[in-house]
Design an enzyme around this catalytic site. Structure first.
Site, PDB file in Angstrom:
ATOM      1  N   LYS A   9       0.823  -1.212   0.000  1.00 34.27           N
ATOM      2  CA  LYS A   9       0.000   0.000   0.000  1.00 34.27           C
ATOM      3  C   LYS A   9       0.856   1.261   0.000  1.00 34.27           C
ATOM      4  CE  LYS A   9      -2.136  -0.876   3.900  1.00 34.27           C
ATOM      5  NZ  LYS A   9      -1.682  -2.208   4.330  1.00 34.27           N
ATOM      6  N   ARG A  38      -9.201   0.882   9.202  1.00 30.66           N
ATOM      7  CA  ARG A  38      -8.772  -0.503   9.347  1.00 30.66           C
ATOM      8  C   ARG A  38      -9.794  -1.302  10.133  1.00 30.66           C
ATOM      9  NH1 ARG A  38      -2.911   0.116   8.852  1.00 30.66           N
ATOM     10  NH2 ARG A  38      -1.859  -1.869   9.004  1.00 30.66           N
ATOM     11  N   ARG A  83      11.822  -6.919   4.495  1.00 30.23           N
ATOM     12  CA  ARG A  83      11.535  -5.480   4.506  1.00 30.23           C
ATOM     13  C   ARG A  83      12.522  -4.712   5.391  1.00 30.23           C
ATOM     14  NH1 ARG A  83       5.609  -2.945   4.994  1.00 30.23           N
ATOM     15  NH2 ARG A  83       5.533  -3.692   7.139  1.00 30.23           N
ATOM     16  N   ARG A  97      11.636  -3.251  11.103  1.00 34.98           N
ATOM     17  CA  ARG A  97      10.586  -2.863  12.041  1.00 34.98           C
ATOM     18  C   ARG A  97      10.329  -3.996  13.018  1.00 34.98           C
ATOM     19  NH1 ARG A  97       5.675  -0.740   8.485  1.00 34.98           N
ATOM     20  NH2 ARG A  97       4.567  -1.928  10.059  1.00 34.98           N
ATOM     21  N   ARG A 130      -0.537 -10.017  12.813  1.00 36.41           N
ATOM     22  CA  ARG A 130      -1.059  -8.883  12.047  1.00 36.41           C
ATOM     23  C   ARG A 130      -1.952  -9.363  10.906  1.00 36.41           C
ATOM     24  NH1 ARG A 130       4.238  -6.033  10.479  1.00 36.41           N
ATOM     25  NH2 ARG A 130       2.980  -4.415   9.484  1.00 36.41           N
TER      26      ARG A 130
HETATM   27  P1  ADP Z   1       1.326  -2.304   7.632  1.00 41.30           P
HETATM   28  O1  ADP Z   1       0.397  -1.839   6.543  1.00 41.30           O
HETATM   29  O2  ADP Z   1       2.566  -2.888   7.081  1.00 41.30           O
HETATM   30  O3  ADP Z   1       0.656  -3.112   8.672  1.00 41.30           O
HETATM   31  P2  ADP Z   1       1.258   0.263   8.904  1.00 41.30           P
HETATM   32  O4  ADP Z   1       2.394   1.173   8.938  1.00 41.30           O
HETATM   33  O5  ADP Z   1       0.082   0.638   8.083  1.00 41.30           O
HETATM   34  O6  ADP Z   1       1.868  -1.093   8.422  1.00 41.30           O
HETATM   35  O7  ADP Z   1       0.726  -0.029  10.384  1.00 41.30           O
HETATM   36  C1  ADP Z   1       1.578  -0.442  11.421  1.00 41.30           C
HETATM   37  C2  ADP Z   1       0.806  -0.586  12.737  1.00 41.30           C
HETATM   38  O8  ADP Z   1       0.258   0.697  13.117  1.00 41.30           O
HETATM   39  C3  ADP Z   1      -0.395  -1.504  12.701  1.00 41.30           C
HETATM   40  O9  ADP Z   1      -0.043  -2.850  12.870  1.00 41.30           O
HETATM   41  C4  ADP Z   1      -1.241  -0.942  13.852  1.00 41.30           C
HETATM   42  O10 ADP Z   1      -0.759  -1.360  15.108  1.00 41.30           O
HETATM   43  C5  ADP Z   1      -1.015   0.541  13.739  1.00 41.30           C
HETATM   44  N1  ADP Z   1      -2.036   1.196  12.900  1.00 41.30           N
HETATM   45  C6  ADP Z   1      -1.829   1.848  11.716  1.00 41.30           C
HETATM   46  N2  ADP Z   1      -2.994   2.306  11.191  1.00 41.30           N
HETATM   47  C7  ADP Z   1      -3.969   1.939  12.075  1.00 41.30           C
HETATM   48  C8  ADP Z   1      -5.386   2.083  12.104  1.00 41.30           C
HETATM   49  N3  ADP Z   1      -6.058   2.722  11.127  1.00 41.30           N
HETATM   50  N4  ADP Z   1      -6.056   1.552  13.161  1.00 41.30           N
HETATM   51  C9  ADP Z   1      -5.421   0.923  14.151  1.00 41.30           C
HETATM   52  N5  ADP Z   1      -4.095   0.734  14.185  1.00 41.30           N
HETATM   53  C10 ADP Z   1      -3.368   1.228  13.151  1.00 41.30           C
END
Ligand code: ADP
Ligand code: ZN
Length: 212
Positions: free
Chosen positions: A13, A88, A123, A156, A167
Site C-alpha cells: 500500500k 482498518r 523489509r 521494524r 497482524r
Molecule cells: P502495515 O500496513 O505494514 O501493517 P502500517 O504502517 O500501516 O503497516 O501499520 C503499522 C501498525 O500501526 C499496525 O499494525 C497498527 O498497530 C497501527 N495502525 C496503523 N494504522 C492503524 C489504524 N487505522 N487503526 C489501528 N491501528 C493502526
C-alpha cells in the site's frame, strides 16, 4: 480524488500510495507512519500506541480517528487525498462517514498470506525519512543504507515473523470486512498484487485511469 488503500500488511500500500500521490498530485497520509513518528518522538500519542503496534495489534480506534480528523481538516487535503492504512475497522470507516467525507474509490491490493510472510522478512525501513525497501524486490543501491537520505536501515519490530502472523490474523478478522462494506457502496476496486512492483503499479494505474 479521495482514495482509500486497503490491503494486508505488506501488500504494498505504501509504495502504491507514493506513486498515486505523484500522479494525481494529492497528499497521502499513513496512520502507521504517523504513529511510528510519534513513537520516535516519544509523545503521549506515541507512548499510547507503542505496545499495540509492537505486538501487531491495532491501536484503539479513537486514537487513529483523532489523527485522521486533524489531518483532514488541514488545507493540504482540500483537492483530495489518499488514506494509507485507515480505516482498518468498521467503526473507523463509520467515523470517516460521520466526518462527511465523500470517497471516490477504495482500492484493495490483494496478496496471498504466504507471499506476505515472505515479503515482510526482507523489509527494511529508514526511520529518518520513512522510505521502505526490500532486500530482494526493491534493494537499495548501497546495502543497508537509505537511497534518499543515507541513514542506516532497520527492521521494524512488528516485522518479526510471529508478529506478522498476528497482524495477518487481525487483518482478516477486523480489516477485511471493509471490502464488503465499501463494495456495497459501489466504491471497491480490487487489484491483484504482482511479484514485481512495476506490474502492480501498471494495474493500479489502469484501475484509476477514469479519475484522471
Ligand atoms: P502495515 O500496513 O505494514 O501493517 P502500517 O504502517 O500501516 O503497516 O501499520 C503499522 C501498525 O500501526 C499496525 O499494525 C497498527 O498497530 C497501527 N495502525 C496503523 N494504522 C492503524 C489504524 N487505522 N487503526 C489501528 N491501528 C493502526
Ligand atoms: Zn531515508
Amino acid at each position: 480524488m479521495k482514495l482509500i488503500l486497503l490491503g494486508a500488511p505488506g501488500a504494498g500500500k505504501g509504495t502504491q500510495a507514493e506513486r498515486i500521490s505523484e500522479r494525481f498530485q494529492i497528499p497521502t497520509i499513513s496512520t502507521g507512519e504517523r504513529l511510528r513518528a510519534a513513537m520516535k518522538e516519544g509523545t503521549e500519542l506515541g507512548k499510547r500506541a507503542q505496545s499495540y503496534m509492537e505486538s501487531g495489534a491495532l491501536v484503539p480506534d479513537e486514537v487513529v480517528i483523532g489523527i485522521i480528523k486533524e489531518y483532514l481538516s488541514s488545507d493540504s487535503c482540500k483537492n483530495g487525498f489518499i488514506l494509507d492504512g485507515f480505516p482498518r475497522s468498521i467503526p473507523q470507516a463509520e467515523a470517516l462517514d460521520a466526518m462527511g467525507v465523500e470517497l471516490d474509490a477504495v482500492l484493495s491490493i490483494e496478496v496471498a498470506d504466504e507471499k506476505i510472510v515472505e515479503r515482510m522478512s526482507g523489509r527494511r525501513v529508514c526511520t529518518e525519512c520513512g522510505s521502505t525497501y526490500h532486500v530482494i524486490y526493491t534493494p537499495t543501491k548501497v546495502s543497508g543504507v537509505c537511497d534518499k537520505c543515507g541513514t542506516e536501515l532497520t527492521i521494524r519490530k512488528d516485522d518479526a515473523p510471529e508478529t506478522v502472523l498476528s497482524r495477518l490474523e487481525t487483518y482478516h478478522s477486523i480489516t477485511e470486512p471493509l471490502k464488503e462494506f465499501y463494495s456495497e457502496k459501489g466504491l471497491l476496486i480490487t487489484v491483484e498484487g504482482q511479484e514485481k512492483l512495476e506490474d502492480t503499479s501498471a494495474l493500479v494505474n489502469a484501475a484509476l485511469s477514469r479519475f484522471e
